[in-house]
Motif scaffolding. Structure first.
Motif, mmCIF file in Angstrom:
data_model
loop_
_atom_site.group_PDB
_atom_site.id
_atom_site.type_symbol
_atom_site.label_atom_id
_atom_site.label_comp_id
_atom_site.label_asym_id
_atom_site.label_seq_id
_atom_site.Cartn_x
_atom_site.Cartn_y
_atom_site.Cartn_z
ATOM 1 N N UNK A 1 0.841 -1.201 0.000
ATOM 2 C CA UNK A 1 0.000 0.000 0.000
ATOM 3 C C UNK A 1 0.874 1.248 0.000
ATOM 4 N N UNK A 2 1.955 1.207 0.778
ATOM 5 C CA UNK A 2 2.868 2.344 0.845
ATOM 6 C C UNK A 2 3.484 2.623 -0.522
ATOM 7 N N UNK A 3 3.915 1.569 -1.205
ATOM 8 C CA UNK A 3 4.469 1.716 -2.558
ATOM 9 C C UNK A 3 3.420 2.299 -3.504
ATOM 10 N N UNK A 4 2.186 1.813 -3.364
ATOM 11 C CA UNK A 4 1.095 2.323 -4.198
ATOM 12 C C UNK A 4 0.840 3.802 -3.959
ATOM 13 N N UNK A 5 0.827 4.203 -2.706
ATOM 14 C CA UNK A 5 0.586 5.606 -2.343
ATOM 15 C C UNK A 5 1.647 6.505 -2.961
ATOM 16 N N UNK A 6 2.903 6.110 -2.814
ATOM 17 C CA UNK A 6 3.999 6.927 -3.346
ATOM 18 C C UNK A 6 3.977 6.957 -4.869
ATOM 19 N N UNK A 7 3.569 5.843 -5.483
ATOM 20 C CA UNK A 7 3.478 5.807 -6.942
ATOM 21 C C UNK A 7 2.363 6.731 -7.431
ATOM 22 N N UNK A 8 1.229 6.712 -6.726
ATOM 23 C CA UNK A 8 0.128 7.613 -7.084
ATOM 24 C C UNK A 8 0.572 9.065 -6.925
ATOM 25 N N UNK A 9 1.248 9.349 -5.817
ATOM 26 C CA UNK A 9 1.712 10.709 -5.523
ATOM 27 C C UNK A 9 2.634 11.233 -6.629
ATOM 28 N N UNK A 10 3.715 10.496 -6.874
ATOM 29 C CA UNK A 10 4.699 10.928 -7.876
ATOM 30 C C UNK A 10 4.140 10.846 -9.284
ATOM 31 N N UNK A 11 3.424 9.762 -9.562
ATOM 32 C CA UNK A 11 2.878 9.566 -10.904
ATOM 33 C C UNK A 11 1.913 10.678 -11.278
ATOM 34 N N UNK A 12 1.020 11.024 -10.353
ATOM 35 C CA UNK A 12 0.041 12.061 -10.690
ATOM 36 C C UNK A 12 0.702 13.432 -10.760
ATOM 37 N N UNK A 13 1.710 13.677 -9.930
ATOM 38 C CA UNK A 13 2.449 14.945 -10.055
ATOM 39 C C UNK A 13 3.111 15.007 -11.434
ATOM 40 N N UNK A 14 3.755 13.915 -11.832
ATOM 41 C CA UNK A 14 4.455 13.878 -13.119
ATOM 42 C C UNK A 14 3.528 14.133 -14.294
ATOM 43 N N UNK A 15 2.380 13.468 -14.283
ATOM 44 C CA UNK A 15 1.442 13.599 -15.405
ATOM 45 C C UNK A 15 0.794 14.987 -15.404
ATOM 46 N N UNK A 16 0.309 15.428 -14.234
ATOM 47 C CA UNK A 16 -0.378 16.734 -14.181
ATOM 48 C C UNK A 16 0.596 17.868 -14.491
ATOM 49 N N UNK A 17 1.809 17.747 -13.968
ATOM 50 C CA UNK A 17 2.786 18.812 -14.226
ATOM 51 C C UNK A 17 3.217 18.804 -15.690
ATOM 52 N N UNK A 18 3.250 17.612 -16.276
ATOM 53 C CA UNK A 18 3.579 17.506 -17.693
ATOM 54 C C UNK A 18 2.582 18.267 -18.545
ATOM 55 N N UNK A 19 1.423 18.505 -17.979
ATOM 56 C CA UNK A 19 0.422 19.278 -18.697
ATOM 57 C C UNK A 19 0.471 20.761 -18.322
ATOM 58 N N UNK A 20 0.243 21.073 -17.057
ATOM 59 C CA UNK A 20 0.142 22.503 -16.719
ATOM 60 C C UNK A 20 1.505 23.176 -16.541
ATOM 61 N N UNK A 21 2.509 22.403 -16.185
ATOM 62 C CA UNK A 21 3.850 22.980 -16.079
ATOM 63 C C UNK A 21 4.385 23.295 -17.469
ATOM 64 N N UNK A 22 4.129 22.371 -18.387
ATOM 65 C CA UNK A 22 4.556 22.559 -19.773
ATOM 66 C C UNK A 22 3.907 23.803 -20.358
ATOM 67 N N UNK A 23 2.683 24.038 -19.974
ATOM 68 C CA UNK A 23 1.921 25.197 -20.442
ATOM 69 C C UNK A 23 2.596 26.483 -19.980
ATOM 70 N N UNK A 24 2.972 26.499 -18.694
ATOM 71 C CA UNK A 24 3.642 27.690 -18.142
ATOM 72 C C UNK A 24 4.967 27.924 -18.854
ATOM 73 N N UNK A 25 5.673 26.830 -19.145
ATOM 74 C CA UNK A 25 6.980 26.952 -19.808
ATOM 75 C C UNK A 25 6.807 27.467 -21.236
ATOM 76 N N UNK A 26 5.713 27.041 -21.890
ATOM 77 C CA UNK A 26 5.469 27.451 -23.272
ATOM 78 C C UNK A 26 5.060 28.922 -23.338
ATOM 79 N N UNK A 27 4.372 29.385 -22.280
ATOM 80 C CA UNK A 27 3.901 30.777 -22.255
ATOM 81 C C UNK A 27 5.022 31.764 -21.942
ATOM 82 N N UNK A 28 6.181 31.230 -21.558
ATOM 83 C CA UNK A 28 7.294 32.067 -21.126
ATOM 84 C C UNK A 28 7.702 33.078 -22.207
ATOM 85 N N UNK A 29 7.769 34.351 -21.851
ATOM 86 C CA UNK A 29 8.250 35.330 -22.826
ATOM 87 C C UNK A 29 9.711 35.083 -23.129
ATOM 88 N N UNK A 30 10.062 35.065 -24.411
ATOM 89 C CA UNK A 30 11.462 34.768 -24.790
ATOM 90 C C UNK A 30 12.356 35.969 -24.588
#
Ligand SMILES: [Zn+2]
Lengths: 75, 248
Positions: free
Chosen positions: B219-248
């Motif tokens: 269960x502990x392994x599952x919890x940590x996988x959910x934690x990191x996995x969902x951060x990775x996927x969600x950030x891959x979306x909204x973090x990427x967006x912030x990076x793309x919006x960056x003024x050059x």
């Protein structure tokens, strides 16, 4: 209906970003980010266990299940 | 710019904490409750033995929060707190990594970072010092155990950073495949050496149910996988967006 070539790969997540953020711009924020992380991990993982900032066992007992399940040493 | 990323990481981390809470509640709490019942039964047996021997029964631990609070709002607070902290750290890692991983896009960069984070900050320390349910640890050794756990975590993070740097040096000389494998090999040897050098800890009572221990750790392994996995996927979306919006 996004069927044409151009609208298929428009998600920003798919774009390689060749322009990295300069390191000197990241550094002050890096310290800030790491500090927040350390603070969160300390209070969830260790406060009122190995060391205490606040007296008593209130913090420890409140986050107790999370502390065990996240893998931190407890009792 | 980086501040924007950290704010997004913080929000993503909170959502990840809520998801991890769901996993913890479903798969972790049953094992926690069995462990607590085991502990209570042991304490009761000890008290009965003391009374039978004519000694005063040991004082019971004071109850500060009920089990309902601990396994509900307390668990949620812990998961969200850890998630928010990890989210902030993750944003910083993403800021460093994005655009510096060859041609890798922002989404895959984020997911790959989450994998490195899960392995370095959780999996490797947990392989040496596995998570334990309540009633397994000796209260007297908490300082020693906490110190070793965080030491292993620091060594694990340093090893990952070192191996990634080594890979960077080796790839131009030996090519992508050979250079990467060589760095991985060095990493594994270093981790194995730490596993051998650092003292082991085993405080699991011999009568503790094995299946409960197994379920708890899974269960502990599952919890940590959910934690990191969902951060990775969600950030891959909204973090990427912030990076793309960056003024050059
Ligand atoms: Zn505990």
């Amino acid at each position: 209906m996004a069927t044409d070539e151009t609208s298929v790969a428009t998600s920003v997540s798919d774009l390689p970003l060749k322009v990295a953020i300069p390191i000197r711009e990241i550094m002050p924020w890096a310290i800030f980010g790491v500090l927040i992380m350390a603070l969160a991990y300390y209070f969830v993982g260790a406060e009122q266990g190995a060391t205490s900032i606040f007296s008593g066992m209130g913090v420890h007992e409140f986050v107790h299940d999370a502390r065990h399940l996240l893998g931190f040493p407890c009792h | 710019m980086v501040g924007q990323l950290i704010l997004r990481g913080f929000i993503v981390g909170i959502v990840a904490g809520v998801l991890a809470f769901g996993w913890a509640k479903t798969f972790g709490e049953p094992a926690v409750n069995i462990a607590i019942n085991f502990e209570s039964a042991q304490d009761a047996a000890k008290a009965a033995a003391a009374v039978a021997a004519g000694k005063p029964a040991p004082a019971e631990d004071p109850v500060i929060f009920s089990r309902t609070v601990q396994s509900g709002i307390g668990l949620l607070t812990g998961m969200v707190g850890a998630g928010a902290g990890l989210g902030c750290l993750f944003a910083v890692l993403f800021a460093f990594a994005n655009g510096r991983m060859g041609n890798l896009a922002a989404g895959p960069t984020s997911v790959l970072l989450a994998f490195y984070g899960l392995v370095s900050i959780y999996l490797v320390p947990a392989l040496k010092y596995p998570p334990n349910p309540p009633s397994v640890g000796e209260p007297a050794t908490i300082k020693y155990r906490t110190g070793l756990y965080f030491l292993m975590m620091a060594l694990s993070i340093a090893s990952t950073l070192g191996a990634l740097r080594l890979r960077r040096l080796l790839v131009p000389k030996y090519g992508n495949w050979n250079g990467s494998l060589l760095a991985l090999l060095v990493y594994l040897v270093i981790i194995a050496a730490f596993f051998v050098i650092l003292p082991g800890i085993n405080e699991v009572p011999v009568t503790f149910p094995a299946v409960t221990l197994w379920n708890f750790r899974l269960a502990s392994l599952g919890i940590q996988t959910v934690l990191w996995g969902s951060i990775g996927v969600m950030f891959g979306y909204i973090g990427a967006r912030a990076a793309a919006e960056r003024p050059q």
